[in-house]
Design an enzyme around this catalytic site. Structure first.
Site, PDB file in Angstrom:
ATOM      1  N   ARG A   1     123.563 -17.510 -12.279  1.00  0.00           N
ATOM      2  CA  ARG A   1     123.696 -18.971 -12.138  1.00  0.00           C
ATOM      3  C   ARG A   1     122.588 -19.558 -11.259  1.00  0.00           C
ATOM      4  O   ARG A   1     122.817 -20.509 -10.511  1.00  0.00           O
ATOM      5  CB  ARG A   1     125.055 -19.351 -11.556  1.00  0.00           C
ATOM      6  CG  ARG A   1     126.231 -18.930 -12.431  1.00  0.00           C
ATOM      7  CD  ARG A   1     127.503 -19.614 -11.979  1.00  0.00           C
ATOM      8  NE  ARG A   1     128.654 -19.161 -12.757  1.00  0.00           N
ATOM      9  CZ  ARG A   1     129.889 -19.544 -12.535  1.00  0.00           C
ATOM     10  NH1 ARG A   1     130.163 -20.393 -11.567  1.00  0.00           N
ATOM     11  NH2 ARG A   1     130.870 -19.105 -13.297  1.00  0.00           N
TER      12      ARG A   1
ATOM     13  N   ARG B   1     122.953 -26.484 -11.110  1.00  0.00           N
ATOM     14  CA  ARG B   1     123.944 -26.733 -10.060  1.00  0.00           C
ATOM     15  C   ARG B   1     123.419 -26.933  -8.641  1.00  0.00           C
ATOM     16  O   ARG B   1     123.492 -28.036  -8.114  1.00  0.00           O
ATOM     17  CB  ARG B   1     125.031 -25.668 -10.101  1.00  0.00           C
ATOM     18  CG  ARG B   1     125.889 -25.906 -11.341  1.00  0.00           C
ATOM     19  CD  ARG B   1     126.825 -24.792 -11.633  1.00  0.00           C
ATOM     20  NE  ARG B   1     126.159 -23.755 -12.429  1.00  0.00           N
ATOM     21  CZ  ARG B   1     126.753 -22.929 -13.248  1.00  0.00           C
ATOM     22  NH1 ARG B   1     128.054 -22.969 -13.373  1.00  0.00           N
ATOM     23  NH2 ARG B   1     126.091 -22.056 -13.938  1.00  0.00           N
TER      24      ARG B   1
ATOM     25  N   ARG C   1     119.991 -33.751 -15.035  1.00  0.00           N
ATOM     26  CA  ARG C   1     121.362 -33.966 -15.520  1.00  0.00           C
ATOM     27  C   ARG C   1     121.828 -35.416 -15.373  1.00  0.00           C
ATOM     28  O   ARG C   1     122.755 -35.843 -16.057  1.00  0.00           O
ATOM     29  CB  ARG C   1     122.319 -33.010 -14.799  1.00  0.00           C
ATOM     30  CG  ARG C   1     122.318 -31.610 -15.368  1.00  0.00           C
ATOM     31  CD  ARG C   1     123.112 -31.487 -16.665  1.00  0.00           C
ATOM     32  NE  ARG C   1     124.527 -31.343 -16.362  1.00  0.00           N
ATOM     33  CZ  ARG C   1     125.445 -32.277 -16.506  1.00  0.00           C
ATOM     34  NH1 ARG C   1     125.096 -33.464 -16.950  1.00  0.00           N
ATOM     35  NH2 ARG C   1     126.687 -32.049 -16.198  1.00  0.00           N
TER      36      ARG C   1
ATOM     37  N   ASP D   1     124.766 -21.419 -22.530  1.00  0.00           N
ATOM     38  CA  ASP D   1     126.094 -21.070 -22.025  1.00  0.00           C
ATOM     39  C   ASP D   1     126.716 -20.016 -22.930  1.00  0.00           C
ATOM     40  O   ASP D   1     126.308 -19.872 -24.089  1.00  0.00           O
ATOM     41  CB  ASP D   1     127.006 -22.296 -21.942  1.00  0.00           C
ATOM     42  CG  ASP D   1     128.178 -22.023 -21.003  1.00  0.00           C
ATOM     43  OD1 ASP D   1     128.018 -22.189 -19.784  1.00  0.00           O
ATOM     44  OD2 ASP D   1     129.245 -21.598 -21.487  1.00  0.00           O
TER      45      ASP D   1
ATOM     46  N   TYR E   1     138.359 -17.896 -23.278  1.00  0.00           N
ATOM     47  CA  TYR E   1     138.220 -19.366 -23.356  1.00  0.00           C
ATOM     48  C   TYR E   1     138.827 -19.899 -24.653  1.00  0.00           C
ATOM     49  O   TYR E   1     139.508 -20.923 -24.659  1.00  0.00           O
ATOM     50  CB  TYR E   1     136.746 -19.778 -23.257  1.00  0.00           C
ATOM     51  CG  TYR E   1     136.215 -19.718 -21.843  1.00  0.00           C
ATOM     52  CD1 TYR E   1     136.640 -20.636 -20.889  1.00  0.00           C
ATOM     53  CD2 TYR E   1     135.306 -18.751 -21.455  1.00  0.00           C
ATOM     54  CE1 TYR E   1     136.166 -20.593 -19.573  1.00  0.00           C
ATOM     55  CE2 TYR E   1     134.825 -18.695 -20.147  1.00  0.00           C
ATOM     56  CZ  TYR E   1     135.268 -19.615 -19.219  1.00  0.00           C
ATOM     57  OH  TYR E   1     134.811 -19.569 -17.924  1.00  0.00           O
TER      58      TYR E   1
END
Ligand code: CP3
Length: 374
Positions: free
Chosen positions: A34, A38, A47, A83, A158
């Protein structure tokens, strides 16, 4: 387009690839799960103008955010920005990334008849934007690109839960109550993952990581019976590509041996297991990656430095160690902390020649077999 095989040859002598293969090299390679996004202000500013999906679907943007952490931190590998649910989303499964939550699937897949909503992935047609991102990166990067995919179990979790879960009760209910449907679902997901990873390597990814992030929800018996055969097929079908294959999951201390048995070249160890203890659970000849506690980066740097040195000590200078966090970078992380971790690993980390590397902690107590230098 540059020939992907030539690209891989270009990175064959990089510390990251050499460490994946347990070959001699001079610095301890480091990258962070990651690492893209973020925590980075330059990611957040992209973003502000685009949704997550827009970034993934626009190769120039996805390539840019893949490059951002490499520029800022000086990591020894890049990880493709995409992703684990991108391939299934391209097949028409309604899956959205809910900020702060993760992928949400509506309606979920819970019954035999729902399997018809999945079909085989044709990467060049279904996810051309992902592959175009790989092509851009393969040309622009000076370090190897890690392609990735979700492992069948984690993607299934998921799809079946409809989103993130703590108990995985719908997933486990399907696994126990309708084993045939379970295996068909995992088989289809394994095929999608294989197609996706092969295509990424064909476009120039130098290594691949299979994220079975939530496999730690399973006990070893269920992992072995319900999950391992599918992840094993993924690794087998990638073997001929000749790129290192990394296998990672969170809270998988009890599964490390099985995760290696699935066929990985390198196994990721999460932060809950002391690195030397985790390594002892992985057979000789399989590399190991990890495992600084990600939340440490939220505290003072002297503590981060001390624990980074502890990870290096526990790695014992093994030529097949890749430094990483024990899971992903937390969004609240100050990027300058990670920059300093990379510097510390590069300046203080030592790599022994393969012949002098200490043997594994054979008694499994993690206390003495690995030589520790203060
Ligand atoms: O930096 C990188 O690692 C490269 C890109 C990447 C993303 N997701 C981007 C992303 C990778 C490798 C992934 C894999 C992924 N996605 C995993 C396996 C890795 C792991 O951490 O265990 C999992 C479990 C997912 C599912 C998922 N997608 C989660 C849990 C989240 C986070 C939700 C949140 O906001 O905290 C996502 C969304 C996501 N994927 C973001 C990014 C940068 C945040 C999206 C945003 O709001 O910008």
């Amino acid at each position: 387009m540059i020939d992907p095989a030539a690209l891989r040859a270009r990175h064959a002598d990089s510390p990251f690839i050499r460490a994946c293969r347990g070959e001699p090299h001079d610095i301890v390679p480091v990258w962070f799960m990651r690492q893209a996004g973020r925590a980075l202000p330059e990611y957040r500013s992209i973003r502000e103008g685009h949704t997550f999906e827009e970034v993934v679907h626009t190769p120039e943007l996805a390539a840019e955010v893949t490059l951002q952490p490499v520029r800022r931190y000086g990591t020894d590998a890049a990880i493709l920005f995409s992703d684990i649910v991108t391939p299934v989303a391209s097949l028409g499964i309604d899956v959205r990334i809910k900020p702060g939550v993760g992928p949400v699937v509506d309606p979920p897949i819970r019954h035999r008849e729902d399997l018809a909503r999945l079909r085989h992935l044709e990467p060049e047609l279904d996810v051309p934007y992902v592959l175009d991102t790989v092509s851009i990166l393969a040309e622009e990067l000076d370090v190897p690109l890690i392609g990735f995919a979700g492992a069948p179990f984690t993607v299934a979790s998921y799809l079946v839960e409809g989103g993130p879960s703590k108990s995985y009760s719908h997933t486990k209910a399907l696994m126990y109550a309708d084993e045939l449907t379970w295996h068909r679902l995992l088989d289809q997901l394994a095929s999608i993952t294989i197609a996706s990873l092969k295509a990424q390597v064909e476009r120039g990814a130098s290594a691949v990581q299979l994220f079975d992030s939530w496999a730690g929800a399973l006990n070893p018996l269920d992992y072995e019976r319900h999950v391992l055969p599918h992840s094993q097929r993924v690794f087998e079908e990638l073997a001929d590509l000749g790129v290192p294959r990394i296998h990672f999951g969170v809270a998988t201390g009890e599964l490390l041996g099985l995760m290696a048995a699935a066929g990985a070249d390198v196994v990721g160890i999460d932060w809950r297991v002391p690195l030397d203890v985790g390594r002892a659970r992985i057979p000789e000849g399989v590399g190991f990656q990890g495992n600084l506690e990600p939340a440490l980066a939220l505290g003072p740097f002297d503590q981060v430095a001390e624990r980074t040195r502890d990870v290096l000590r526990r790695a014992g200078g093994a030529p097949d160690h890749i430094f990483n966090l024990g899971h992903g970078v937390l969004p609240e992380t100050d990027p300058s902390v990670l920059e300093r971790v990379v510097d510390l690993v590069h300046t203080e980390g030592e790599v022994r020649a393969p012949a002098d590397a200490p043997t594994r902690d054979v008694d499994g107590r993690g206390d003495g077999d690995v030589e520790v230098s203060a």
